[in-house]
Design an enzyme around this catalytic site. Structure first.
Site, PDB file in Angstrom:
ATOM      1  N   GLU A   4      -8.319   7.654   5.211  1.00 41.46           N
ATOM      2  CA  GLU A   4      -8.541   8.751   4.276  1.00 41.46           C
ATOM      3  C   GLU A   4      -7.462   9.817   4.472  1.00 41.46           C
ATOM      4  O   GLU A   4      -7.108  10.539   3.547  1.00 41.46           O
ATOM      5  CB  GLU A   4      -9.930   9.341   4.523  1.00 41.46           C
ATOM      6  CG  GLU A   4     -10.338  10.466   3.619  1.00 41.46           C
ATOM      7  CD  GLU A   4     -11.761  10.930   3.883  1.00 41.46           C
ATOM      8  OE1 GLU A   4     -12.003  12.137   3.800  1.00 41.46           O
ATOM      9  OE2 GLU A   4     -12.628  10.095   4.173  1.00 41.46           O
ATOM     10  N   ARG A  32     -12.546   9.307  -2.877  1.00 40.53           N
ATOM     11  CA  ARG A  32     -11.531   9.934  -2.033  1.00 40.53           C
ATOM     12  C   ARG A  32     -10.126   9.792  -2.611  1.00 40.53           C
ATOM     13  O   ARG A  32      -9.152   9.652  -1.873  1.00 40.53           O
ATOM     14  CB  ARG A  32     -11.585   9.381  -0.611  1.00 40.53           C
ATOM     15  CG  ARG A  32     -12.886   9.601   0.107  1.00 40.53           C
ATOM     16  CD  ARG A  32     -13.198  11.093   0.296  1.00 40.53           C
ATOM     17  NE  ARG A  32     -14.544  11.242   0.842  1.00 40.53           N
ATOM     18  CZ  ARG A  32     -15.636  11.378   0.093  1.00 40.53           C
ATOM     19  NH1 ARG A  32     -15.537  11.402  -1.235  1.00 40.53           N
ATOM     20  NH2 ARG A  32     -16.815  11.492   0.637  1.00 40.53           N
ATOM     21  N   SER A  87     -13.004  12.855   9.179  1.00 40.04           N
ATOM     22  CA  SER A  87     -13.131  11.405   8.976  1.00 40.04           C
ATOM     23  C   SER A  87     -11.747  10.806   8.729  1.00 40.04           C
ATOM     24  O   SER A  87     -11.070  11.177   7.772  1.00 40.04           O
ATOM     25  CB  SER A  87     -14.043  11.116   7.782  1.00 40.04           C
ATOM     26  OG  SER A  87     -15.325  11.651   8.001  1.00 40.04           O
TER      27      SER A  87
END
Length: 341
Positions: free
Chosen positions: A337, A165, A241
């Site tokens: 994230e 990520r 998320s």
């Protein structure tokens, strides 16, 4: 023609639905317009926020500078060889539309990444991923414009320095470049990824046997799973998320597994195990929690939501409480994230 506006609401331009304002706003449809904007004397020294689909940002205050909405379109086949076909897409192309473009034509590799919100330009910045596949597996190169010099540069796979990520654009080159297009390397002969999450189970429910397996079937299974678990941002504000799945040393995982036998884990090599942040958050008691209009989604604890009029600060405060609770219970740090602005 450029249309620079002042005092523009960003509420329609972020999937959390946070009510924040931009001092200045401009939408660019091509690279030349982008370079023109970056060279305007009045804006050279202004702080700049680059927005694609606004699906990975949490706005905690008004932006006192220039917000640049990258709306560069276009999908085309740039070249092909015996095994691969190379697709170049503008940074403003909707990500899911690109995935569907490839799936419908039998270009394999992106099918597990269906229905991820956002735009093509944002995808390599954080190396998006889902259901056992990450963007770097289909990435070939990208073009970007330097914010200060307006110089155009092509970045190779190696130069992007992809991680979990993240990429060089979230680290060493953060805030220095604006991505304008991305080229992907797709396979003419598919390699199916069905072992992650509930893909195989969903394919079975769909009546898809191994001999009928296709990238279209996998894409449809992923879409079905995501729609069953994740809230639609047009109905409930969210950025998907919110936290990354943490990676911890195997020795720490083994200790936690002894204490919590149901703890899932995915070996990553080098004695590292990835564990689901959603499981940790749910076990810490946050699933379905709500305080005012800020909450944790009732079906997926990994997703923080805005039920209407939550501020960015309220969502961020909730995120910090969740982080502290998970660390207190498991000794594991979970990191956002989502980009907090």
């Amino acid at each position: 023609m450029l249309n620079i506006q002042s005092h523009v609401s960003l509420k329609p331009h972020n999937t959390f639905g946070i009510d924040a304002n931009a001092r200045y706003w401009v939408e660019v449809a091509n690279e030349d317009d982008l370079k023109t904007v970056l060279q305007l004397t009045d804006f050279i020294n202004q702080p700049k926020l680059i927005l694609g689909g606004g699906s990975n940002v949490l706005l905690c205050h008004d932006f006192d500078g220039l917000v640049v909405k990258v709306a560069i379109q276009g999908i085309n086949v740039s070249r092909e060889d015996d095994d691969h076909i190379y697709i170049t897409a503008g940074a403003g192309v909707n990500w899911h539309e690109l995935v569907q473009f490839c799936v419908q034509r039998g270009y394999a590799g992106m099918e597990n990444l269906a229905l991820i919100p956002g735009t093509v330009g944002a995808a390599p910045m954080q190396n998006i991923g889902a259901y056992g596949v990450e963007l770097e597996q289909v990435f070939e190169s990208l073009t970007a414009v330097h914010i200060l010099t307006s110089e155009r540069k092509t970045f190779t796979h190696a130069e992007c320095a992809f991680g979990y990520r993240e990429s060089v654009f979230k680290r060493d080159l953060k805030g220095q470049y604006i991505i304008t297009s991305v080229t992907f390397q797709l396979n003419k002969r598919p390699i199916f990824h069905t072992r992650y999450g509930a893909i195989q189970e969903t394919l079975t429910e769909m009546g898809v046997s191994d001999d009928r397996l296709s990238i279209k079937a996998i894409s449809e299974a992923v879409i079905r799973i995501r729609r069953s678990k994740l809230p639609d941002p047009s109905q409930i504000g969210n950025a998907g998320s919110f936290f990354k799945n943490p990676e911890i040393p195997k020795i720490q995982f083994d200790t936690l597994k002894d204490q919590h036998p149901d703890l899932p884990g995915y070996p990553m090599g080098d004695d590292v195990v990835k564990i689901p942040a959603g499981w940790l958050i749910e076990q810490a008691g946050w699933k379905g929690y709500r305080s005012g209009d800020a909450g944790v989604h009732a079906r997926q604890a990994l997703v923080l939501v805005n039920y209407g009029n939550a501020t960015g600060d309220e969502i961020l405060l909730l995120a910090k409480k969740v982080q502290e609770s998970v660390h207190d219970k498991f000794g594991v740090t979970i990191s956002p994230e989502v980009n907090v602005i």
